[in-house]
Design a protein around this motif. Structure first.
Motif, mmCIF file in Angstrom:
data_model
loop_
_atom_site.group_PDB
_atom_site.id
_atom_site.type_symbol
_atom_site.label_atom_id
_atom_site.label_comp_id
_atom_site.label_asym_id
_atom_site.label_seq_id
_atom_site.Cartn_x
_atom_site.Cartn_y
_atom_site.Cartn_z
ATOM 1 N N ASP A 1 4.998 -10.144 -7.780
ATOM 2 C CA ASP A 1 5.375 -8.780 -7.430
ATOM 3 C C ASP A 1 4.296 -7.785 -7.852
ATOM 4 N N PHE A 2 3.026 -8.201 -7.761
ATOM 5 C CA PHE A 2 1.936 -7.354 -8.259
ATOM 6 C C PHE A 2 1.802 -6.064 -7.446
ATOM 7 N N CYS B 1 -2.823 -9.103 -13.538
ATOM 8 C CA CYS B 1 -1.443 -8.624 -13.623
ATOM 9 C C CYS B 1 -0.586 -9.654 -14.349
ATOM 10 N N ARG B 2 0.595 -9.210 -14.772
ATOM 11 C CA ARG B 2 1.491 -10.105 -15.518
ATOM 12 C C ARG B 2 2.100 -11.168 -14.609
ATOM 13 N N ILE C 1 3.989 -3.994 -6.634
ATOM 14 C CA ILE C 1 4.904 -2.912 -7.034
ATOM 15 C C ILE C 1 4.809 -2.635 -8.530
ATOM 16 N N GLN C 2 3.767 -3.124 -9.189
ATOM 17 C CA GLN C 2 3.608 -2.897 -10.615
ATOM 18 C C GLN C 2 2.202 -2.422 -10.908
ATOM 19 N N SER D 1 -2.687 0.836 -8.848
ATOM 20 C CA SER D 1 -1.613 0.196 -8.098
ATOM 21 C C SER D 1 -2.057 -1.164 -7.593
#
Length: 384
Positions: A55-56, A50-51, A58-59, A8
């Motif tokens: 909004d890292f 992260c992409r 919540i992904q 997470s």
């Protein structure tokens, strides 16, 4: 890549963000992966890829614990900019959660940045990772292990600079200690002179032999006020004063050993007496050359062989020749080595004594495969 895990992106209660970079590609060793055009976040506990960092939290993200990092290296190539960061990984730990790669032949990953890697960032990362290791070690009760980040050529230059800085500080401290030692040495010389003067006056129950012996020990500690350049007006005055000082130091000793001392021995004795105010060989030689014209009790003598000695001005070669011839008679013949051992003088000086006797016609030499020996000149035996 097998030490990355999916986790997470939500930060833990004690976790906080340190740095963030955009448009970063991940490499497994030297091989490109599909993880490109992403964002990398460095927290105080882990590395996150992260992409989209907006909004890292919540992904799902790729996470790498700092516990697995052994060192970090800026990848520097000729003709290329510093855009890659090599992260070497430990093989002693596997993540509990699955990751993008199950096994990998590489023990390092690379981060390829759009812009150059900032050296200050690497230094900050060093502190963050080591602080994490320190905290982990304190929790487990083990001694903290500091991880040294390697930064290629930049790191080498920085390491050299740090070593030079430490060396300069050490030299500064050493010279401070040396100054204190010089001050103490001068005080010791004054004390030794005072005690020596008292002993010379036979104060106390000390025998004659003990007085002489103890005095020699004390005087060998040094002289009270050695001649230095900063106390004279010009070079000539320095050499004149130095010549007088040398004569004063060596006069008694040269009298005791027969009136002559090899210049190298004299140089060592004077420097020992001067303590920390050492003389150069050139200064000693130039001062010795002035002794004769200053009418000092010592003078510099250079033999034909090039051997240089300090000699008493009152020294009489004829007396020395008679003593040498007497020794030759008592021993039939002598080599320079034998004469040196007998009268306790250097071999070079013993050879010069025999040559002087030969010049006066009182001795003759015999050179053979056994070496150089001298005999009494029997043609002049009736004169002796």
């Amino acid at each position: 890549m097998d030490r990355f895990e999916f986790s997470s992106g939500r930060l833990q209660p004690e976790e906080y963000l340190v740095s963030k970079f955009s448009n970063v590609r991940l490499y497994d060793g030297d091989e490109k992966t599909s993880f490109e055009h992403g964002d990398v976040l460095f927290t105080n506990l882990r590395l996150i890829w992260c992409r989209n960092s907006n909004d890292f939290s919540i992904q799902p993200v790729l996470s790498l614990s700092y516990s697995l990092i052994t060192y970090v290296l800026i990848d520097v190539h000729s003709r290329k900019l510093k855009k890659k960061l090599i992260i070497n990984l430990s093989d002693t730990y596997k993540p509990s959660n699955p990751g993008p790669v199950l096994t990998s032949p590489f023990n390092y990953v690379k981060l390829s940045f759009k812009e150059n890697v900032d050296e200050n960032f690497v230094g900050n990362l060093d502190e963050v990772i080591n602080e994490h290791h320190k905290n982990e070690s304190s929790k487990s009760g083990n001694a903290p292990t500091r991880i040294k980040l390697r930064t290629g050529i930049v790191g080498i230059e920085r390491s050299i600079h740090e070593k030079n800085k430490v060396t300069d500080e050490s030299i500064t401290v050493a010279f401070q200690d040396l100054s204190k030692l010089m001050t103490m040495a001068k005080d010791m010389v004054v004390i030794s002179k005072t005690i020596s003067d008292k002993i010379c006056n036979h104060q106390g129950e000390i025998s004659e032999d003990e007085t002489v012996k103890f005095k020699s020990y004390l005087l060998s500690l040094g002289i009270e006020d050695p001649v230095t350049r900063n106390r004279v007006q010009n070079e000539n005055q320095f050499y004149e004063n130095l010549a007088k000082e040398i004569s004063k130091i060596l006069l008694g000793t040269i009298k005791e050993i027969g009136g002559m001392m090899v210049l190298t021995d004299a140089y060592c004795r004077v420097n020992r007496a001067r303590g920390l105010e050492l003389l150069s060989p050139d200064d000693f030689l130039n001062a010795s050359k002035l002794m004769d014209q200053l009418s000092l009790p010592l003078k510099l003598r250079v033999f034909d062989s090039g051997v240089m000695v300090l000699q008493l001005l009152s020294h009489d070669d004829q007396i020395l020749v008679r003593e040498t011839v007497l020794l030759l008679r008592n021993h039939s013949s002598m080599s320079p080595q034998e004469l040196s051992t007998l009268v306790k003088i250097p071999v070079s000086l013993a050879k010069e004594r025999l040559i002087v006797a030969e010049k006066f016609g009182r001795a003759c030499r015999d050179e053979s495969i056994e070496g150089l020996r001298f005999h009494v000149n029997f043609f002049l035996e009736n004169r002796s």
